[in-house]
Design a protein around this motif. Structure first.
Motif, PDB file in Angstrom:
ATOM      1  N   ASP A 170       0.717  -1.081   0.118  1.00  0.00           N
ATOM      2  CA  ASP A 170      -0.068   0.105   0.051  1.00  0.00           C
ATOM      3  C   ASP A 170       0.951   1.348   0.171  1.00  0.00           C
ATOM      4  OD1 ASP A 170      -2.193   1.814   0.366  1.00  0.00           O
ATOM      5  OD2 ASP A 170      -2.122   1.404   2.473  1.00  0.00           O
ATOM      6  N   GLY A 171       0.995   2.105  -1.295  1.00  0.00           N
ATOM      7  CA  GLY A 171       1.674   2.862  -1.456  1.00  0.00           C
ATOM      8  C   GLY A 171       3.407   2.763  -1.259  1.00  0.00           C
ATOM      9  N   VAL A 172       3.701   1.768  -1.506  1.00  0.00           N
ATOM     10  CA  VAL A 172       5.026   1.512  -1.597  1.00  0.00           C
ATOM     11  C   VAL A 172       5.661   1.776  -3.022  1.00  0.00           C
ATOM     12  CG1 VAL A 172       7.040  -0.185  -1.778  1.00  0.00           C
ATOM     13  CG2 VAL A 172       5.173  -0.335   0.011  1.00  0.00           C
ATOM     14  N   THR A 173       6.398   2.899  -3.174  1.00  0.00           N
ATOM     15  CA  THR A 173       6.943   3.348  -4.313  1.00  0.00           C
ATOM     16  C   THR A 173       8.149   3.083  -5.227  1.00  0.00           C
ATOM     17  OG1 THR A 173       7.439   5.492  -3.448  1.00  0.00           O
ATOM     18  CG2 THR A 173       5.193   5.219  -4.384  1.00  0.00           C
ATOM     19  N   ASP A 174       9.073   2.439  -4.372  1.00  0.00           N
ATOM     20  CA  ASP A 174      10.534   1.940  -4.651  1.00  0.00           C
ATOM     21  C   ASP A 174      10.616   0.884  -5.244  1.00  0.00           C
ATOM     22  OD1 ASP A 174      13.101   1.427  -4.740  1.00  0.00           O
ATOM     23  OD2 ASP A 174      13.522   2.353  -2.852  1.00  0.00           O
ATOM     24  N   PRO A 175      10.730   0.675  -6.385  1.00  0.00           N
ATOM     25  CA  PRO A 175      10.910  -0.700  -7.064  1.00  0.00           C
ATOM     26  C   PRO A 175      11.719  -1.945  -6.307  1.00  0.00           C
ATOM     27  CG  PRO A 175      11.184   0.820  -8.721  1.00  0.00           C
ATOM     28  CD  PRO A 175      11.215   1.697  -7.332  1.00  0.00           C
ATOM     29  N   ARG A 176      13.004  -1.268  -5.774  1.00  0.00           N
ATOM     30  CA  ARG A 176      13.990  -1.954  -5.181  1.00  0.00           C
ATOM     31  C   ARG A 176      13.099  -2.859  -3.872  1.00  0.00           C
ATOM     32  NH1 ARG A 176      18.311   2.290  -4.350  1.00  0.00           N
ATOM     33  NH2 ARG A 176      16.519   3.371  -3.729  1.00  0.00           N
ATOM     34  N   ASN A 177      12.305  -2.012  -3.172  1.00  0.00           N
ATOM     35  CA  ASN A 177      11.393  -2.608  -2.141  1.00  0.00           C
ATOM     36  C   ASN A 177      10.533  -3.552  -2.622  1.00  0.00           C
ATOM     37  OD1 ASN A 177      12.229  -1.681   0.367  1.00  0.00           O
ATOM     38  ND2 ASN A 177      11.155   0.170   0.191  1.00  0.00           N
ATOM     39  N   LEU A 178       9.725  -3.352  -3.982  1.00  0.00           N
ATOM     40  CA  LEU A 178       8.918  -4.388  -4.412  1.00  0.00           C
ATOM     41  C   LEU A 178       9.533  -5.644  -4.731  1.00  0.00           C
ATOM     42  CD1 LEU A 178       6.454  -5.262  -5.876  1.00  0.00           C
ATOM     43  CD2 LEU A 178       6.829  -4.227  -7.558  1.00  0.00           C
ATOM     44  N   ALA A 180      12.405  -6.772  -3.122  1.00  0.00           N
ATOM     45  CA  ALA A 180      12.740  -7.315  -2.038  1.00  0.00           C
ATOM     46  C   ALA A 180      11.721  -8.213  -1.384  1.00  0.00           C
ATOM     47  CB  ALA A 180      13.189  -6.277  -0.920  1.00  0.00           C
ATOM     48  N   VAL A 181      10.303  -7.749  -1.620  1.00  0.00           N
ATOM     49  CA  VAL A 181       9.375  -8.405  -1.052  1.00  0.00           C
ATOM     50  C   VAL A 181       8.967  -9.564  -1.855  1.00  0.00           C
ATOM     51  CG1 VAL A 181       6.880  -8.239  -0.524  1.00  0.00           C
ATOM     52  CG2 VAL A 181       8.111  -6.242   0.118  1.00  0.00           C
ATOM     53  N   ILE A 263      -0.907 -10.229   4.127  1.00  0.00           N
ATOM     54  CA  ILE A 263      -0.093  -9.449   5.000  1.00  0.00           C
ATOM     55  C   ILE A 263      -0.133  -8.051   4.142  1.00  0.00           C
ATOM     56  CG2 ILE A 263       2.275  -8.754   5.891  1.00  0.00           C
ATOM     57  CD1 ILE A 263       2.306 -11.985   5.717  1.00  0.00           C
ATOM     58  N   VAL A 264      -0.796  -6.967   4.661  1.00  0.00           N
ATOM     59  CA  VAL A 264      -0.540  -5.541   3.958  1.00  0.00           C
ATOM     60  C   VAL A 264       0.675  -4.760   4.413  1.00  0.00           C
ATOM     61  CG1 VAL A 264      -1.962  -3.479   3.184  1.00  0.00           C
ATOM     62  CG2 VAL A 264      -3.142  -5.764   3.705  1.00  0.00           C
ATOM     63  N   VAL A 265       1.459  -4.179   3.806  1.00  0.00           N
ATOM     64  CA  VAL A 265       2.370  -3.172   4.341  1.00  0.00           C
ATOM     65  C   VAL A 265       2.415  -2.006   3.615  1.00  0.00           C
ATOM     66  CG1 VAL A 265       5.050  -3.131   4.222  1.00  0.00           C
ATOM     67  CG2 VAL A 265       4.041  -5.475   4.123  1.00  0.00           C
ATOM     68  N   GLY A 266       2.637  -0.956   4.447  1.00  0.00           N
ATOM     69  CA  GLY A 266       2.502   0.454   3.931  1.00  0.00           C
ATOM     70  C   GLY A 266       3.554   0.816   3.559  1.00  0.00           C
ATOM     71  N   SER A 267       3.779   2.247   3.201  1.00  0.00           N
ATOM     72  CA  SER A 267       4.925   2.787   2.831  1.00  0.00           C
ATOM     73  C   SER A 267       5.852   3.203   4.243  1.00  0.00           C
ATOM     74  CB  SER A 267       4.727   4.297   2.261  1.00  0.00           C
ATOM     75  OG  SER A 267       3.878   5.083   2.735  1.00  0.00           O
ATOM     76  N   GLU A 268       7.145   3.393   4.072  1.00  0.00           N
ATOM     77  CA  GLU A 268       8.076   3.618   5.208  1.00  0.00           C
ATOM     78  C   GLU A 268       7.690   4.932   5.983  1.00  0.00           C
ATOM     79  OE1 GLU A 268      12.694   3.678   6.469  1.00  0.00           O
ATOM     80  OE2 GLU A 268      11.933   3.093   4.397  1.00  0.00           O
ATOM     81  N   GLY A 269       7.244   5.783   5.142  1.00  0.00           N
ATOM     82  CA  GLY A 269       6.909   7.123   5.895  1.00  0.00           C
ATOM     83  C   GLY A 269       5.616   7.308   6.377  1.00  0.00           C
ATOM     84  N   ALA A 297       9.771  -1.644   3.717  1.00  0.00           N
ATOM     85  CA  ALA A 297       8.732  -2.375   3.455  1.00  0.00           C
ATOM     86  C   ALA A 297       9.137  -4.121   3.179  1.00  0.00           C
ATOM     87  CB  ALA A 297       8.106  -2.165   1.959  1.00  0.00           C
ATOM     88  N   GLY A 298      10.423  -4.167   2.682  1.00  0.00           N
ATOM     89  CA  GLY A 298      11.210  -5.421   2.273  1.00  0.00           C
ATOM     90  C   GLY A 298      11.367  -6.042   3.726  1.00  0.00           C
ATOM     91  N   VAL A 299      11.969  -5.379   4.355  1.00  0.00           N
ATOM     92  CA  VAL A 299      12.346  -6.004   5.822  1.00  0.00           C
ATOM     93  C   VAL A 299      11.242  -6.410   6.682  1.00  0.00           C
ATOM     94  CG1 VAL A 299      13.539  -5.621   7.971  1.00  0.00           C
ATOM     95  CG2 VAL A 299      14.679  -4.883   5.933  1.00  0.00           C
ATOM     96  N   ALA A 300      10.282  -5.364   6.854  1.00  0.00           N
ATOM     97  CA  ALA A 300       9.057  -5.666   7.780  1.00  0.00           C
ATOM     98  C   ALA A 300       8.202  -7.017   7.073  1.00  0.00           C
ATOM     99  CB  ALA A 300       8.047  -4.353   7.730  1.00  0.00           C
ATOM    100  N   ALA A 301       8.058  -6.949   5.634  1.00  0.00           N
ATOM    101  CA  ALA A 301       7.287  -7.997   5.102  1.00  0.00           C
ATOM    102  C   ALA A 301       8.249  -9.480   5.440  1.00  0.00           C
ATOM    103  CB  ALA A 301       7.096  -7.997   3.466  1.00  0.00           C
TER     104      ALA A 301
END
Length: 313
Positions: A170-178, A180-181, A263-269, A297-301
């Motif tokens: 939800d609102g994760v805009t960094d492709p690197r985080n995607l 990693a998830v 599991i729903v992960v939001g943006s870091e900010g 997001a990657g770490v939390a997920a």
């Protein structure tokens, strides 16, 4: 007298009006039904959900649409993308290019992988293709990514006889985080990732690289409206768990992760958006004794997926 003798007879028989219940009571109830038919059993839940999915879900894949094609520009980015197995359709090489080590490696990787067209083009053409970016004579074309539909992810889980385990962003805009998830979902036995169509990272070359190749086997679905997609999962009997720093439930206490879960992960900010947060069945927090305010997001997920996999083992 005969009637009197019949009443006083000591011979036992079925009582008048019993309907033979004593005899029926001695009969066995038959073999124990299979797990798929026993109400409340995990296999019964999966079988029922699978049947519902078969009715609702068409066979065709890729109903989540396609992204636009993408260009990877520059010698180092092109070589790294080829090393990481990023899907590619064409490598454009500038005419009369200075043949250094990176150019030779790019050509070698294309030859080894196969299925990638090799095109020579004049510098003005590459300048036009890249809108004047510093391409250094190498441009790699990445084909459009074919997204799955959110229902495809649950369908694949039920087809495998497993409870769905999905991550929604939800609102994760960094492709690197995607990326990693996607890698974490693959590592912990999940069935895919859902991203909204707007204001979200997509499966770009950067996401492919961060996934370390796992994007080839872990589907990413795109939802027109994330809230509605989560509500559809809930109607299918799947628990929606949102991650929030002020969540009411601590991660280790959430037994729902042992069953079908999103599991729903939001943006870091900003964390979860208001509507998505209100849709979640549980808002769970990850204990952080070190005092950090948030995790990416990657770490939390990855942490929550590990807990889900532990409960399912």
């Amino acid at each position: 007298m005969a009637a009197n003798n019949r009443r006083m007879s000591g011979k036992k028989g079925a009582q008048v009006g019993s309907g033979g219940q004593r005899r029926k009571g001695l009969e066995g109830k038959g073999p124990t039904p299979p797990a798929e038919m026993r109400k409340g059993h995990k296999k019964n839940r999966i079988a029922n959900a699978k049947a519902k999915q078969a009715v609702r879900r068409p066979v065709a894949r890729g109903r989540g649409g396609k992204s636009a094609s993408e260009l990877v520009v520059g010698r180092n980015p092109v070589v790294e993308a080829l090393r990481e197995g990023v899907p590619a359709s064409t490598l454009y090489v500038q005419q009369f290019i200075d043949n250094d080590e990176r150019v030779r490696e790019a050509l070698q990787l294309v030859a080894e992988r196969g299925g990638i067209n090799l095109m020579e083009a004049p510098r003005p053409e590459l300048d036009r293709m890249t809108n004047g970016l510093n391409h250094q004579g190498l441009v790699l074309q990445v084909p459009p990514y074919e997204y799955a539909h959110p229902e495809d992810l649950t369908g694949a889980a039920y087809d495998a006889g497993e409870d769905p385990l999905i991550v929604a962003l939800d609102g994760v805009t960094d492709p690197r985080n995607l990326g990693a998830v996607v890698r974490s979902v693959s590592a912990f036995g999940g069935h895919g990732v859902v991203v909204p169509e707007r204001r979200s990272a997509g499966m770009t070359a950067g996401a492919w690289k961060s996934s370390a190749g796992t994007a080839a086997r872990t589907p990413v679905a795109r939802a027109t409206n994330l809230t509605r997609a989560l509500e559809a999962y809930q109607k299918a009997g799947i628990t929606v768990v949102g991650l929030a720093a002020d969540g009411e439930v601590e991660l280790g206490e959430l037994e729902a992760l042992g069953g079908p879960a999103v599991i729903v992960v939001g943006s870091e900010g900003k964390g979860l958006s208001r509507l998505v947060g209100e849709t979640c069945d549980f808002r769970v927090r990850i204990p952080m004794p070190g005092g950090a305010e948030s995790l990416n997001a990657g770490v939390a997920a990855g942490i929550v997926l590990y807990e889900a996999a532990r409960r399912r083992s």
